[in-house]
Design an enzyme around this catalytic site. Structure first.
Site, PDB file in Angstrom:
ATOM      1  N   ASN A  34       0.748  -1.128  -0.030  1.00 28.69           N
ATOM      2  CA  ASN A  34       0.101  -0.026  -0.090  1.00 28.69           C
ATOM      3  C   ASN A  34       0.848   1.380  -0.104  1.00 28.69           C
ATOM      4  O   ASN A  34       1.854   1.270   0.732  1.00 28.69           O
ATOM      5  CB  ASN A  34      -0.759   0.001   1.353  1.00 28.69           C
ATOM      6  CG  ASN A  34      -1.971  -1.129   1.343  1.00 28.69           C
ATOM      7  OD1 ASN A  34      -2.464  -1.609   0.290  1.00 28.69           O
ATOM      8  ND2 ASN A  34      -2.185  -1.686   2.582  1.00 28.69           N
TER       9      ASN A  34
ATOM     10  N   GLN B 153      -2.379   2.708   3.448  1.00 31.31           N
ATOM     11  CA  GLN B 153      -1.235   2.679   4.141  1.00 31.31           C
ATOM     12  C   GLN B 153      -1.402   3.417   5.405  1.00 31.31           C
ATOM     13  O   GLN B 153      -1.648   4.500   5.526  1.00 31.31           O
ATOM     14  CB  GLN B 153      -0.048   3.331   3.270  1.00 31.31           C
ATOM     15  CG  GLN B 153       1.139   3.212   3.932  1.00 31.31           C
ATOM     16  CD  GLN B 153       2.619   3.912   3.093  1.00 31.31           C
ATOM     17  OE1 GLN B 153       2.361   4.656   2.342  1.00 31.31           O
ATOM     18  NE2 GLN B 153       3.462   3.543   3.563  1.00 31.31           N
ATOM     19  N   VAL B 154      -1.130   2.636   6.627  1.00 34.27           N
ATOM     20  CA  VAL B 154      -1.154   3.163   7.799  1.00 34.27           C
ATOM     21  C   VAL B 154       0.250   3.165   8.380  1.00 34.27           C
ATOM     22  O   VAL B 154       0.421   4.625   8.758  1.00 34.27           O
ATOM     23  CB  VAL B 154      -2.081   2.136   8.772  1.00 34.27           C
ATOM     24  CG1 VAL B 154      -1.910   2.568  10.135  1.00 34.27           C
ATOM     25  CG2 VAL B 154      -3.504   1.932   8.300  1.00 34.27           C
TER      26      VAL B 154
ATOM     27  N   HIS C 102       6.593  -1.272   3.273  1.00 31.92           N
ATOM     28  CA  HIS C 102       6.528  -2.786   3.469  1.00 31.92           C
ATOM     29  C   HIS C 102       5.861  -3.260   2.410  1.00 31.92           C
ATOM     30  O   HIS C 102       4.801  -3.111   1.656  1.00 31.92           O
ATOM     31  CB  HIS C 102       5.786  -2.875   4.979  1.00 31.92           C
ATOM     32  CG  HIS C 102       4.422  -2.194   5.006  1.00 31.92           C
ATOM     33  ND1 HIS C 102       4.401  -0.780   5.246  1.00 31.92           N
ATOM     34  CD2 HIS C 102       3.430  -2.843   4.955  1.00 31.92           C
ATOM     35  CE1 HIS C 102       2.861  -0.627   5.228  1.00 31.92           C
ATOM     36  NE2 HIS C 102       2.424  -1.584   5.095  1.00 31.92           N
TER      37      HIS C 102
END
Ligand code: AMP
Ligand code: ZN
Length: 137
Positions: free
Chosen positions: A88, A95-96, A101
């Site tokens: 993401n 994407q948090v 990653h």
């Protein structure tokens, strides 16, 4: 290169616990704390890069090598039918954690997890040409 407050940088520095399944000079792989399925694993470069756009290509290549190695091991070791590689970028895409990653998400035929919905209807030539004009290198 670390970023203050980055949870993945803290995992690299062992400031918070995690289940690390693989480590080498440049990369780390650990179990996702909220797995979508059993064996859901996160692979990261040890240097802090925010998104795909920030990680240098040679380092990205090393990360992908680790993703492949871990994926093969997951496929062999767990009774799964396949797996998704998910990555993401930016909040709009989900994407948090703002440390680049890659997710490895084990799948089985009968799981009730997400499916990528490809629309049945095709775009018109006009629509495709418009976007093609914008994107072609
Ligand atoms: P993303 O939405 O792509 O930013 O995904 C971030 C992922 O990191 C999520 O699947 C989280 O469950 C996972 N995650 C967040 N904190 C931790 C942690 N401390 N240990 C392991 N995985 C984590
Ligand atoms: Zn970080």
């Amino acid at each position: 290169m670390n970023e203050a407050g980055c949870i993945f940088c803290k995992i690299i520095k062992r400031e918070i616990p995690s289940k690390i399944v693989f480590e080498n000079d440049l990369n780390l792989a650990f179990l996702d704390i909220s797995p979508i399925s059993k064996g859901h694993t996160i692979v990261i470069p040890k240097k802090h890069y925010s998104t795909l756009e920030d990680i240098p290509e040679d380092e990205l290549a090393e990360t992908i090598k680790v993703v492949k190695k871990i994926s093969i091991n997951i496929h062999k070791s767990l009774e799964i039918d396949g797996y998704n590689i998910l990555q993401n970028n930016f909040a709009a895409a989900g994407q948090v954690v703002k440390h680049f990653h890659m997710h490895i998400i084990p799948r089985s035929y009968d799981d009730d997890k997400f499916r990528l919905e490809i629309p049945k209807n095709q775009a018109s030539d006009e629509e495709l040409n418009e976007i093609y004009g914008q994107l072609k290198f």
